[in-house]
Design an enzyme around this catalytic site. Structure first.
Site, PDB file in Angstrom:
ATOM      1  N   ASP A  35       2.887   4.073   2.918  1.00 40.30           N
ATOM      2  CA  ASP A  35       2.869   2.790   3.630  1.00 40.30           C
ATOM      3  C   ASP A  35       2.003   1.811   2.828  1.00 40.30           C
ATOM      4  O   ASP A  35       1.232   2.222   1.953  1.00 40.30           O
ATOM      5  CB  ASP A  35       2.293   2.942   5.047  1.00 40.30           C
ATOM      6  CG  ASP A  35       2.397   1.644   5.837  1.00 40.30           C
ATOM      7  OD1 ASP A  35       3.452   0.979   5.771  1.00 40.30           O
ATOM      8  OD2 ASP A  35       1.421   1.258   6.502  1.00 40.30           O
ATOM      9  N   TYR A  44       2.180  -6.258   2.097  1.00 38.21           N
ATOM     10  CA  TYR A  44       3.438  -6.288   1.362  1.00 38.21           C
ATOM     11  C   TYR A  44       4.417  -7.311   1.957  1.00 38.21           C
ATOM     12  O   TYR A  44       5.329  -7.769   1.291  1.00 38.21           O
ATOM     13  CB  TYR A  44       4.114  -4.908   1.440  1.00 38.21           C
ATOM     14  CG  TYR A  44       3.629  -3.879   0.437  1.00 38.21           C
ATOM     15  CD1 TYR A  44       2.320  -3.875  -0.050  1.00 38.21           C
ATOM     16  CD2 TYR A  44       4.504  -2.892  -0.016  1.00 38.21           C
ATOM     17  CE1 TYR A  44       1.902  -2.916  -0.943  1.00 38.21           C
ATOM     18  CE2 TYR A  44       4.079  -1.924  -0.920  1.00 38.21           C
ATOM     19  CZ  TYR A  44       2.779  -1.938  -1.383  1.00 38.21           C
ATOM     20  OH  TYR A  44       2.367  -0.976  -2.279  1.00 38.21           O
ATOM     21  N   GLY A  45       4.211  -7.586   3.247  1.00 42.70           N
ATOM     22  CA  GLY A  45       5.221  -8.329   4.014  1.00 42.70           C
ATOM     23  C   GLY A  45       5.574  -9.695   3.496  1.00 42.70           C
ATOM     24  O   GLY A  45       6.645 -10.224   3.801  1.00 42.70           O
ATOM     25  N   ASN A  54       8.192  -0.485   6.726  1.00 42.70           N
ATOM     26  CA  ASN A  54       9.485  -1.150   6.947  1.00 42.70           C
ATOM     27  C   ASN A  54       9.835  -2.090   5.799  1.00 42.70           C
ATOM     28  O   ASN A  54      10.979  -2.168   5.369  1.00 42.70           O
ATOM     29  CB  ASN A  54       9.439  -1.973   8.238  1.00 42.70           C
ATOM     30  CG  ASN A  54       9.403  -1.114   9.477  1.00 42.70           C
ATOM     31  OD1 ASN A  54      10.380  -0.975  10.166  1.00 42.70           O
ATOM     32  ND2 ASN A  54       8.247  -0.529   9.769  1.00 42.70           N
ATOM     33  N   THR A  55       8.809  -2.803   5.312  1.00 44.30           N
ATOM     34  CA  THR A  55       9.065  -3.770   4.246  1.00 44.30           C
ATOM     35  C   THR A  55       9.528  -3.054   2.978  1.00 44.30           C
ATOM     36  O   THR A  55      10.480  -3.489   2.318  1.00 44.30           O
ATOM     37  CB  THR A  55       7.789  -4.600   3.970  1.00 44.30           C
ATOM     38  OG1 THR A  55       7.274  -5.078   5.217  1.00 44.30           O
ATOM     39  CG2 THR A  55       8.069  -5.770   3.070  1.00 44.30           C
ATOM     40  N   THR A  83       4.954  -1.142  10.623  1.00 50.84           N
ATOM     41  CA  THR A  83       4.071  -0.029  10.984  1.00 50.84           C
ATOM     42  C   THR A  83       2.791  -0.494  11.692  1.00 50.84           C
ATOM     43  O   THR A  83       2.182   0.259  12.431  1.00 50.84           O
ATOM     44  CB  THR A  83       3.650   0.740   9.726  1.00 50.84           C
ATOM     45  OG1 THR A  83       3.193  -0.187   8.746  1.00 50.84           O
ATOM     46  CG2 THR A  83       4.790   1.553   9.170  1.00 50.84           C
ATOM     47  N   HIS A  84       2.393  -1.737  11.442  1.00 51.54           N
ATOM     48  CA  HIS A  84       1.151  -2.226  12.055  1.00 51.54           C
ATOM     49  C   HIS A  84       1.315  -2.523  13.543  1.00 51.54           C
ATOM     50  O   HIS A  84       0.328  -2.538  14.262  1.00 51.54           O
ATOM     51  CB  HIS A  84       0.700  -3.523  11.369  1.00 51.54           C
ATOM     52  CG  HIS A  84       0.035  -3.295  10.051  1.00 51.54           C
ATOM     53  ND1 HIS A  84       0.663  -2.685   8.996  1.00 51.54           N
ATOM     54  CD2 HIS A  84      -1.218  -3.604   9.621  1.00 51.54           C
ATOM     55  CE1 HIS A  84      -0.167  -2.641   7.973  1.00 51.54           C
ATOM     56  NE2 HIS A  84      -1.307  -3.194   8.324  1.00 51.54           N
TER      57      HIS A  84
END
Ligand code: DGL
Length: 243
Positions: free
Chosen positions: A59, A91-92, A123-124, A240-241
């Site tokens: 992650d 990363y988003g 997810n990103t 995930t956050h």
């Protein structure tokens, strides 16, 4: 199918050639089910190689520990190595190229440490790097890399009653349209509305998510999503956050 007809003839002790068309139909049905079975095996989201002893979880930070905890509960028989790239998060908001490069470095590192199954909990990274890594960079007989978007997209349509699904995610995940694509593969009649939440990860990373200011931004994005489609009855927390 000739071979199957011969086998069926032997099985039923059949010498009557009139029965062969009937046998052929049985063969076709049999082959159809075998093909379906193979297809569903291939599509399984948890296709773990037999040799696997250690599973790598990646992650952009600590957020993926939510995913890791659930996987470990379901599969306690494996060892795990968790890699969170806190140094380079978030990363988003990064470009495709940067996310691809960082994610590939993480995959290579986890593989070198002995993981032959790697799950991109992020997810990103799943949205922007997984497919390219699967296609360009890995040999699936050596290492398998899976993401979180497809398994989530398989579950959400089972939960909605209105057929209207909302997606809350990072700007990168939203821009990739990955959830929309995967959800529509499950059911093309779904109505999907995405809302990017650029303030949520910074609030969580800075420990401000328990402050009063956080409520404003939590409500803001949820209200914006529901205002765009009031029929939404299922929302994917696509980062995930967020959980
Ligand atoms: N872990 C990322 C995800 O699930 C979000 C956090 C970030 O922006 O780095 O999309």
């Amino acid at each position: 199918s000739k071979l199957h007809i011969v086998r069926l003839k032997l099985l039923f002790g059949c010498k009557d050639t009139k029965i062969i068309p009937f046998m052929q139909i049985i063969c076709v049905i049999y082959l159809f089910f075998i093909t379906l079975q193979r297809k569903s095996t291939r599509l399984s989201t948890f296709d773990i190689p037999l040799s696997t002893q250690m599973i790598g979880i990646f992650d952009s930070g600590y957020g993926g520990l939510t995913i890791f905890n659930h996987i470990r509960q379901r599969l306690p028989q494996y060892d795990y190595l968790y890699l969170g790239d806190n140094a380079r998060a978030p990363y988003g908001t990064r470009s495709f190229d940067v996310i691809y490069e960082y994610t590939l470095q993480a995959v290579n590192h986890l593989h070198q440490q002995g993981c032959d199954l790697i799950i991109l909990a992020c997810n990103t990274a799943s949205a922007k790097a997984l497919r390219t890594i699967q296609q360009r960079n890995i040999n699936p007989s050596e290492v398998r890399v899976l993401g979180v978007i497809r398994p989530t997209a398989e579950q959400a349509p089972l939960m909605t009653r209105t057929g209207h699904i909302g997606v809350l995610a990072t700007p990168g995940t939203v821009a990739s349209e990955s959830y929309v694509i995967e959800l529509q593969k499950q059911n093309p009649n779904l109505t999907i509305t995405q809302q990017s939440c650029p303030m949520w990860v910074p609030l969580i990373e800075s420990g401000e998510h328990i402050g009063d200011g956080a409520d404003y931004f939590v409500e803001k994005y949820i209200n914006e999503l529901l205002a765009r489609d009031p029929e939404i009855d299922t929302i994917i927390l696509g980062c995930t956050h967020y959980p």
